[in-house]
Design an enzyme around this catalytic site. Structure first.
Site, PDB file in Angstrom:
ATOM      1  N   ASP A  17     -15.972  13.455  -2.243  1.00 17.02           N
ATOM      2  CA  ASP A  17     -14.967  14.518  -2.306  1.00 17.02           C
ATOM      3  C   ASP A  17     -13.594  13.866  -2.231  1.00 17.02           C
ATOM      4  OD1 ASP A  17     -13.664  16.916  -2.285  1.00 17.02           O
ATOM      5  OD2 ASP A  17     -14.332  17.535  -0.294  1.00 17.02           O
ATOM      6  N   ASP A 111     -12.943  17.298  -8.503  1.00 18.32           N
ATOM      7  CA  ASP A 111     -12.749  16.387  -7.374  1.00 18.32           C
ATOM      8  C   ASP A 111     -13.994  16.191  -6.513  1.00 18.32           C
ATOM      9  OD1 ASP A 111     -12.756  18.987  -6.438  1.00 18.32           O
ATOM     10  OD2 ASP A 111     -11.186  18.673  -4.948  1.00 18.32           O
ATOM     11  N   GLU A 112     -15.159  16.545  -7.034  1.00 24.07           N
ATOM     12  CA  GLU A 112     -16.341  16.546  -6.181  1.00 24.07           C
ATOM     13  C   GLU A 112     -17.583  16.279  -7.024  1.00 24.07           C
ATOM     14  OE1 GLU A 112     -18.157  19.650  -2.840  1.00 24.07           O
ATOM     15  OE2 GLU A 112     -16.658  20.324  -4.287  1.00 24.07           O
TER      16      GLU A 112
END
Length: 465
Positions: A17, A111-112
């Protein structure tokens, strides 16, 4: 302790993350903002916070908070609109780095992502080995993104890996050894379990359940009675750290669409408009289920003579708002002559991005749509003094590259700096200065596959990961 057959015996699922991703990209590219509070989202009175830097979070600013409240809590923060081109570029670099580690990567958003370490080249899958790999990976992410940090969690399941990545933010690494999963979960609030939203949490609270340990004390029969068969059984397993979900290497959907063919041609414009609204609602439902938003709205119309026409429009920012999608679809429909009858109708959304509601990045007073598939029209409008927004990349013939600090009353204020120049000077220019224009980022190193010729026909169904 007896190991469940529904989870892995070794810690081979990694969850990464990126920390305060949007705000971190802004601080990276804007040297004057490094170490200072930054809030990314809608910048007007009706805006909503998408991401706050850790400096802004210290003042109590958080995601989904109104921009007005964020300004009250942290009036000295820099309030910026979103730059999705920059975010997508950084995200692509991170995903490439993850695929260097393992061919099995499941992106959840920009973002993950999950990574399956069973497919990684490791001497063994011990805690020490996966920890060393994760440290190397975090360093690699910082290298390819120009300094962005990531928090990593590793465990025997998706549930444990994701929770672990939140335990030592920012720039942290937590590996949960096999056999200790329940010890980690038990003290936590029950909302950490996937599927426990506000409504479920309230029902559990009324039953005296506040923590995962409380949830663990309930039998499967009690949870089924309280929440239903599927949900109750699932939570019963999750409370015991039993999560068999695999890391799925899935092809990213390029568009989401709905279309219908009718037995008889429709000629009533009010009916056609209502059908379009219903399709827009279905598209919105699929987008939100997949936690996606899109920039381009398209319609497809097959007329009475079997000719097929398509129209599309590009939004000012990614949206999953059904009202916006329906409004644009109706606007596109008005460009066509449907008086002789419509036998097929379709609505699609493409240019998909990480799920961010439009009101996080756009305010009501701003034009919501640029009715031109070519984004150059939007850039031309900006160069004539329209469309400036805080955080926007610009360039000037004399002063070089910079970004918009603010605009209004015929003036645009620009700080001339880039990620590599150090803090730059601030100049106020006329909004219609012909030497000032939007800066177009170069195409990514690995461009996406060519889009289908008809984004409505070639749309991929979007499902939960």
């Amino acid at each position: 302790m007896r190991r469940s057959l529904t989870v892995r015996a070794e810690p081979t699922i990694l969850h990464l993350d990126l920390d305060a991703f949007y705000a971190a990209v802004e601080q990276r590219d804007k040297p004057s903002l490094r170490g200072k509070p930054v809030v990314v989202g809608g910048t007007g009175g009706r805006g909503v916070v998408a991401t706050a830097s850790y400096e802004a979070r210290a003042f109590g600013v958080g995601s989904a908070m109104s921009t007005a409240e964020a300004r009250r809590r942290c009036p000295n923060a820099a309030f910026l609109g979103g730059r999705f081109d920059a975010y997508r570029e950084a995200s692509a670099a991170v995903m490439r780095a993850l695929r260097e580690v393992s061919p099995v990567v499941e992106p959840l958003s920009l973002d993950e992502a999950y990574v399956d370490l069973e497919a990684a080249d490791l001497p063994d899958r011990s805690v020490a080995s996966v920890s060393a790999l994760a440290r190397t990976l975090r360093a690699r992410v910082a290298e390819v993104t120009g300094g962005l940090t990531a928090s990593v969690g590793i465990g025997t399941s998706k549930l444990v890996a994701k929770i672990a990545s939140d335990l030592d933010k920012p720039d942290g690494l937590v590996v949960v050894p096999p056999g200790l999963e329940r010890d980690v979960l038990r003290p936590m609030q029950v909302v950490v379990i996937p599927g426990v939203g506000p409504a479920t949490a309230e029902r559990l609270r009324r039953a005296g359940v506040h923590t995962v340990e409380d949830l663990e004390q309930l039998s499967e029969e009690e949870l089924v009675s309280l929440l239903g068969r599927a949900h109750g059984s699932g939570l019963h397993a999750m409370a015991r750290a039993e999560d068999p979900r695999p890391v799925e290497h899935t092809r990213e959907a390029k568009s989401v669409s709905v279309e219908d063919t009718y037995d008889t041609d429709h000629v009533d414009p009010r009916l056609i408009s209502a059908l379009l609204d219903r399709q827009s609602a279905k598209v919105t439902e699929r987008l939100r289920k997949a936690r996606l938003s899109g920039r381009t709205v398209s319609i497809k119309v097959r007329l009475h003579d079997f000719s097929t026409v398509s129209r599309s429009a590009t939004l000012a920012g990614p949206s999953d708002d059904g009202r916006v999608i329906a409004r644009v679809a109706r606007q596109l429909l008005r460009e066509l002559d449907t008086s002789a009858g419509v036998r097929l109708l379709g609505v699609g959304v493409s240019g998909l991005a990480d799920w961010i509601q439009e009101d996080l990045f756009a305010d009501e007073e701003q034009p919501p749509v640029v009715v031109d598939p070519d984004t150059q029209a939007a850039l031309d409008a900006a160069s004539r003094g329209r469309g400036w927004w805080p955080g926007m990349d610009v360039e000037h013939d004399e002063h070089g590259r910079g970004w918009v600090w603010g605009a209004g009353r015929g003036v645009v204020t620009v700080r001339f700096e880039t990620a590599t120049t150090g803090p730059g000077r601030v100049l106020s220019l006329k909004a219609d200065d012909p030497a000032l224009r939007a800066h177009v980022r170069p195409p990514p190193e690995d461009p996406p596959e060519d889009p289908p010729e008809d984004p409505v026909d070639a749309a991929a169904d979007v499902t939960d990961g």
